[in-house]
Design a protein around this motif. Structure first.
Motif, short mmCIF file in Angstrom:
data_model
loop_
_atom_site.label_atom_id
_atom_site.label_comp_id
_atom_site.label_asym_id
_atom_site.label_seq_id
_atom_site.Cartn_x
_atom_site.Cartn_y
_atom_site.Cartn_z
N ARG A 67 0.80 -1.23 0.00
CA ARG A 67 0.00 0.00 0.00
C ARG A 67 0.83 1.28 0.00
O ARG A 67 0.30 2.37 0.01
CB ARG A 67 -0.92 0.02 1.22
N VAL A 68 2.15 1.16 0.01
CA VAL A 68 3.02 2.33 0.08
C VAL A 68 3.78 2.48 -1.23
O VAL A 68 4.44 1.55 -1.69
CB VAL A 68 4.03 2.22 1.25
N ARG A 69 3.62 3.66 -1.84
CA ARG A 69 4.37 3.99 -3.05
C ARG A 69 5.27 5.16 -2.71
O ARG A 69 4.80 6.15 -2.15
CB ARG A 69 3.43 4.39 -4.19
N SER A 70 6.55 5.03 -3.02
CA SER A 70 7.46 6.13 -2.69
C SER A 70 8.13 6.67 -3.94
O SER A 70 8.42 5.93 -4.88
CB SER A 70 8.52 5.68 -1.68
N LEU A 111 13.93 6.38 5.87
CA LEU A 111 12.74 7.20 6.10
C LEU A 111 11.47 6.37 5.95
O LEU A 111 10.50 6.56 6.68
CB LEU A 111 12.72 8.40 5.16
N LEU A 112 11.48 5.45 5.01
CA LEU A 112 10.33 4.56 4.86
C LEU A 112 10.19 3.63 6.06
O LEU A 112 9.08 3.31 6.48
CB LEU A 112 10.45 3.75 3.57
N ASP A 113 11.31 3.23 6.64
CA ASP A 113 11.27 2.41 7.85
C ASP A 113 10.57 3.14 8.99
O ASP A 113 9.82 2.54 9.76
CB ASP A 113 12.68 2.01 8.30
N ILE A 114 10.81 4.44 9.11
CA ILE A 114 10.19 5.23 10.18
C ILE A 114 8.67 5.21 10.07
O ILE A 114 7.97 5.17 11.08
CB ILE A 114 10.72 6.67 10.16
N ASP A 137 1.12 7.56 -0.68
CA ASP A 137 2.16 8.08 -1.56
C ASP A 137 3.13 8.90 -0.73
O ASP A 137 2.74 9.87 -0.08
CB ASP A 137 1.57 8.96 -2.66
N VAL A 138 4.40 8.53 -0.72
CA VAL A 138 5.45 9.25 0.02
C VAL A 138 6.23 10.03 -1.02
O VAL A 138 6.85 9.45 -1.91
CB VAL A 138 6.36 8.27 0.78
N VAL A 139 6.17 11.36 -0.89
CA VAL A 139 6.84 12.23 -1.88
C VAL A 139 7.89 13.10 -1.22
O VAL A 139 7.89 13.35 -0.08
CB VAL A 139 5.86 13.10 -2.65
#
Length: 75
Positions: free
Chosen positions: A10-13, A21-24, A73-75
């Motif tokens: 469910r996570v798109r970066s 940062l995604l681990d956080i 979405d992680v931008v």
């Protein structure tokens, strides 16, 4: 890393986002009480109230703009 594995579908970066940062985002130590969702017109006054009561790290960090497929979405 099991939290990150569990939600990875469910996570798109965006390219260039450091894996740390995604681990956080999935760290169990930061998952409780980290985010609050409320009406946009109430957000500023809540942040001000949190600052007055010692929550100096309170900040507006995003906005829900439309319904989606459930992805983050992680931008």
């Amino acid at each position: 890393f099991s939290n990150r594995s569990f939600c990875s579908h469910r996570v798109r970066s965006q390219a260039g986002i450091a894996p740390e940062l995604l681990d956080i985002l999935a760290d169990a130590q930061t998952s409780g009480g980290l985010l609050i969702a409320l009406a946009e017109d109430a957000a500023s006054s809540l942040v001000e109230a949190l600052h007055r009561s010692g929550g100096d790290q309170a900040a507006l960090i995003g906005r829900a703009t439309q319904a989606s497929s459930g992805a983050i979405d992680v931008v």
